[in-house]
Design a protein around this motif. Structure first.
Motif, PDB file in Angstrom:
ATOM      1  N   ASN A 119     -26.819 -13.245 -32.818  1.00 64.88           N
ATOM      2  CA  ASN A 119     -27.822 -14.316 -32.923  1.00 64.88           C
ATOM      3  C   ASN A 119     -29.213 -13.908 -32.441  1.00 64.88           C
ATOM      4  O   ASN A 119     -30.194 -14.150 -33.128  1.00 64.88           O
ATOM      5  N   ARG A 120     -29.317 -13.329 -31.250  1.00 64.76           N
ATOM      6  CA  ARG A 120     -30.619 -12.903 -30.723  1.00 64.76           C
ATOM      7  C   ARG A 120     -30.448 -11.607 -29.934  1.00 64.76           C
ATOM      8  O   ARG A 120     -29.368 -11.332 -29.400  1.00 64.76           O
ATOM      9  N   LEU A 121     -31.517 -10.852 -29.825  1.00 66.36           N
ATOM     10  CA  LEU A 121     -31.504  -9.639 -29.002  1.00 66.36           C
ATOM     11  C   LEU A 121     -32.019  -9.958 -27.600  1.00 66.36           C
ATOM     12  O   LEU A 121     -33.018 -10.670 -27.443  1.00 66.36           O
ATOM     13  N   LEU A 122     -31.341  -9.423 -26.612  1.00 63.19           N
ATOM     14  CA  LEU A 122     -31.731  -9.624 -25.214  1.00 63.19           C
ATOM     15  C   LEU A 122     -32.354  -8.347 -24.663  1.00 63.19           C
ATOM     16  O   LEU A 122     -31.990  -7.236 -25.054  1.00 63.19           O
ATOM     17  N   THR A 123     -33.275  -8.516 -23.728  1.00 64.43           N
ATOM     18  CA  THR A 123     -33.987  -7.387 -23.126  1.00 64.43           C
ATOM     19  C   THR A 123     -33.831  -7.387 -21.611  1.00 64.43           C
ATOM     20  O   THR A 123     -33.206  -8.283 -21.032  1.00 64.43           O
ATOM     21  N   GLN A 124     -34.449  -6.410 -20.963  1.00 63.57           N
ATOM     22  CA  GLN A 124     -34.451  -6.366 -19.502  1.00 63.57           C
ATOM     23  C   GLN A 124     -35.190  -7.561 -18.895  1.00 63.57           C
ATOM     24  O   GLN A 124     -34.887  -7.981 -17.777  1.00 63.57           O
ATOM     25  N   TYR A 125     -36.132  -8.108 -19.612  1.00 67.47           N
ATOM     26  CA  TYR A 125     -36.832  -9.321 -19.145  1.00 67.47           C
ATOM     27  C   TYR A 125     -35.825 -10.464 -18.971  1.00 67.47           C
ATOM     28  O   TYR A 125     -35.829 -11.166 -17.952  1.00 67.47           O
ATOM     29  N   HIS A 126     -34.937 -10.644 -19.946  1.00 68.90           N
ATOM     30  CA  HIS A 126     -33.910 -11.677 -19.836  1.00 68.90           C
ATOM     31  C   HIS A 126     -32.936 -11.347 -18.698  1.00 68.90           C
ATOM     32  O   HIS A 126     -32.486 -12.245 -17.978  1.00 68.90           O
ATOM     33  N   LYS A 127     -32.625 -10.064 -18.537  1.00 65.37           N
ATOM     34  CA  LYS A 127     -31.688  -9.646 -17.477  1.00 65.37           C
ATOM     35  C   LYS A 127     -32.248  -9.976 -16.098  1.00 65.37           C
ATOM     36  O   LYS A 127     -31.527 -10.481 -15.224  1.00 65.37           O
ATOM     37  N   MET A 128     -33.532  -9.718 -15.885  1.00 66.92           N
ATOM     38  CA  MET A 128     -34.128  -9.991 -14.574  1.00 66.92           C
ATOM     39  C   MET A 128     -34.141 -11.489 -14.274  1.00 66.92           C
ATOM     40  O   MET A 128     -33.897 -11.904 -13.140  1.00 66.92           O
ATOM     41  N   ILE A 129     -34.418 -12.302 -15.275  1.00 65.84           N
ATOM     42  CA  ILE A 129     -34.421 -13.752 -15.079  1.00 65.84           C
ATOM     43  C   ILE A 129     -33.028 -14.239 -14.724  1.00 65.84           C
ATOM     44  O   ILE A 129     -32.838 -15.033 -13.789  1.00 65.84           O
ATOM     45  N   LEU A 130     -32.014 -13.761 -15.457  1.00 65.25           N
ATOM     46  CA  LEU A 130     -30.637 -14.152 -15.167  1.00 65.25           C
ATOM     47  C   LEU A 130     -30.228 -13.698 -13.768  1.00 65.25           C
ATOM     48  O   LEU A 130     -29.577 -14.450 -13.027  1.00 65.25           O
ATOM     49  N   ASP A 131     -30.621 -12.500 -13.370  1.00 66.48           N
ATOM     50  CA  ASP A 131     -30.314 -12.003 -12.020  1.00 66.48           C
ATOM     51  C   ASP A 131     -30.952 -12.893 -10.956  1.00 66.48           C
ATOM     52  O   ASP A 131     -30.335 -13.181  -9.919  1.00 66.48           O
ATOM     53  N   CYS A 132     -32.188 -13.314 -11.174  1.00 66.47           N
ATOM     54  CA  CYS A 132     -32.871 -14.190 -10.214  1.00 66.47           C
ATOM     55  C   CYS A 132     -32.086 -15.482 -10.007  1.00 66.47           C
ATOM     56  O   CYS A 132     -31.965 -15.979  -8.883  1.00 66.47           O
ATOM     57  N   ILE A 133     -31.546 -16.029 -11.089  1.00 66.61           N
ATOM     58  CA  ILE A 133     -30.751 -17.256 -10.985  1.00 66.61           C
ATOM     59  C   ILE A 133     -29.448 -16.993 -10.242  1.00 66.61           C
ATOM     60  O   ILE A 133     -29.065 -17.739  -9.332  1.00 66.61           O
ATOM     61  N   MET A 134     -28.768 -15.909 -10.594  1.00 65.66           N
ATOM     62  CA  MET A 134     -27.460 -15.609 -10.007  1.00 65.66           C
ATOM     63  C   MET A 134     -27.558 -15.254  -8.522  1.00 65.66           C
ATOM     64  O   MET A 134     -26.668 -15.585  -7.742  1.00 65.66           O
ATOM     65  N   ILE A 135     -28.631 -14.602  -8.126  1.00 60.87           N
ATOM     66  CA  ILE A 135     -28.770 -14.180  -6.735  1.00 60.87           C
ATOM     67  C   ILE A 135     -28.878 -15.373  -5.794  1.00 60.87           C
ATOM     68  O   ILE A 135     -28.455 -15.322  -4.640  1.00 60.87           O
ATOM     69  N   ASN A 136     -29.422 -16.479  -6.296  1.00 64.57           N
ATOM     70  CA  ASN A 136     -29.545 -17.676  -5.467  1.00 64.57           C
ATOM     71  C   ASN A 136     -28.379 -18.647  -5.630  1.00 64.57           C
ATOM     72  O   ASN A 136     -28.434 -19.770  -5.156  1.00 64.57           O
ATOM     73  N   ASN A 137     -27.298 -18.207  -6.294  1.00 64.14           N
ATOM     74  CA  ASN A 137     -26.272 -19.170  -6.686  1.00 64.14           C
ATOM     75  C   ASN A 137     -25.382 -19.640  -5.541  1.00 64.14           C
ATOM     76  O   ASN A 137     -24.713 -20.659  -5.665  1.00 64.14           O
ATOM     77  N   ILE A 138     -25.356 -18.949  -4.407  1.00 65.94           N
ATOM     78  CA  ILE A 138     -24.467 -19.356  -3.319  1.00 65.94           C
ATOM     79  C   ILE A 138     -24.871 -20.730  -2.785  1.00 65.94           C
ATOM     80  O   ILE A 138     -24.044 -21.614  -2.576  1.00 65.94           O
ATOM     81  N   ALA A 139     -26.157 -20.925  -2.577  1.00 67.72           N
ATOM     82  CA  ALA A 139     -26.634 -22.195  -2.030  1.00 67.72           C
ATOM     83  C   ALA A 139     -26.796 -23.257  -3.099  1.00 67.72           C
ATOM     84  O   ALA A 139     -26.872 -24.443  -2.800  1.00 67.72           O
ATOM     85  N   ARG A 140     -26.865 -22.839  -4.366  1.00 67.31           N
ATOM     86  CA  ARG A 140     -27.257 -23.792  -5.401  1.00 67.31           C
ATOM     87  C   ARG A 140     -26.245 -23.956  -6.529  1.00 67.31           C
ATOM     88  O   ARG A 140     -26.582 -24.439  -7.585  1.00 67.31           O
ATOM     89  N   SER A 141     -25.012 -23.533  -6.345  1.00 66.05           N
ATOM     90  CA  SER A 141     -24.017 -23.694  -7.399  1.00 66.05           C
ATOM     91  C   SER A 141     -23.092 -24.854  -7.062  1.00 66.05           C
ATOM     92  O   SER A 141     -22.729 -25.074  -5.908  1.00 66.05           O
ATOM     93  N   VAL A 142     -22.711 -25.599  -8.090  1.00 63.87           N
ATOM     94  CA  VAL A 142     -21.826 -26.747  -7.917  1.00 63.87           C
ATOM     95  C   VAL A 142     -20.822 -26.755  -9.059  1.00 63.87           C
ATOM     96  O   VAL A 142     -21.007 -26.091 -10.082  1.00 63.87           O
TER      97      VAL A 142
END
Length: 328
Positions: free
Chosen positions: A109-132
């Motif tokens: 469907n779409r091509l992903l780049t390192q820009y998308h990877k960094m954004i996803l990492d930023c979300i995942m790194i903060n997931n301990i306090a913010r995941s439900v």
């Protein structure tokens, strides 16, 4: 020395050494099946893991190991519509397939780049306090403003819109993969099922797809949170290529007594770097020279003469085993 064979052998036991010596085991809670239903020796298929178990595993991780080793994220920050990669993608009806010694991956469907990877990492790194837990899935709250700050982007309405669109891109992508690491894992999933804005929490939230959570359950994951700032601080032309190299290497077990080696062309093919022309290979070699110090921070050394990489391990990297591996 046969570098190809030396490095490929990582799959056949060296990663298992990481699981035994350096892994962290989150505190999982198993759902017990009544003894009268399974007898004295229950099958593993009858032991179920709760959504809470999955949440704990994801909380302890930055990404799955195979999302770095056989990555669906291209080693560039942007993809030109006129590039060979984009043309191949369109000609294949919006499917890109890559085969490596470590497994195969299809991006649909779409091509992903390192820009998308960094954004996803930023979300995942903060997931301990913010995941439900949300309606049978895992939801992670995040701030687009904080992502922009982390990536060093100037804050504006355009920046906010670009990050939102990047997350929508990730949501649209279907990843189909088969791992050649002995696990026999084959999966097809979207990473993100939905993105919303919560007026109550005054925050954005992504809901991970159940299929991605299932893949997280049955594959090895990796935590490089403590090295993420070093990774995203690598900026400039060619930086996405260098980050892709680092992400590949940190998934492997290595030390001063266990140096891993791989040839340049084998690595370029593995990380999906375009290397069809001599000019593209020359550019890759130039970036390796320019970012030598950044690679050295992760104990990666490239030797131009022999065109071989050596890797002797990175500190503050943790490995989390599949949930199936915790069944006793």
């Amino acid at each position: 020395m046969n570098y190809d064979k030396s490095f490929t052998n990582i799959q056949q036991g060296k990663i298992m050494a990481v699981q035994k010596n350096d892994e962290i085991k989150p505190k999982f809670i198993k759902k017990m099946v009544p003894k009268e239903k399974v007898g004295f020796l229950p099958d593993e298929s009858q032991i179920q893991y709760s959504l809470f178990d999955t949440k704990q595993k994801i909380n302890e991780s930055t990404a799955t190991l195979m999302d770095l080793r056989v990555s669906p994220f291209m080693p560039v920050d942007k993809i030109s519509h006129n590039s060979a990669l984009a043309k191949e993608f369109v000609a294949n009806k919006n499917i890109l397939r890559r085969e490596t010694a470590f497994g195969t991956v299809e991006i649909r469907n779409r091509l992903l780049t390192q820009y998308h990877k960094m954004i996803l990492d930023c979300i995942m790194i903060n997931n301990i306090a913010r995941s439900v837990l949300y309606k049978g899935n895992i939801a992670i709250y995040f701030s687009i403003y904080e992502i922009a700050q982390k990536l060093g982007l100037e804050w504006s309405g355009k920046t906010q819109k670009n990050i939102q669109e990047a997350i929508e891109y990730i949501k649209d992508v279907v990843i189909v993969r088969s791992d050649n690491n002995g696990s026999g894992v084959s999966s097809s999933y979207n990473i993100i099922q939905e993105m919303k804005y919560s007026s109550k929490e005054q925050s954005y939230v992504i809901i991970l797809s159940s299929l991605y959570s299932e893949y997280f359950n049955k594959t090895m994951s990796i935590n490089y949170n403590k090295r993420f700032d070093d990774l995203i601080s690598i900026r400039g032309k060619g930086s996405a290529f260098i980050r892709s190299i680092i992400e590949f290497f940190i998934t492997h077990d290595a030390s001063a007594d266990n140096i891993q080696r791989i040839k340049l062309m084998q690595l370029l093919e593995t990380i999906n770097y375009p290397c069809e022309t001599p000019r593209q290979v020359t550019s890759a070699k130039q970036y390796l020279k320019e970012y030598e110090k950044e690679l050295a921070k992760f104990h990666i050394k490239y030797y131009p003469g022999s065109q071989v990489f050596e890797y002797c391990g990175t500190t503050d990297i943790r490995f989390i085993p599949p949930l199936e591996g915790l069944v006793e």
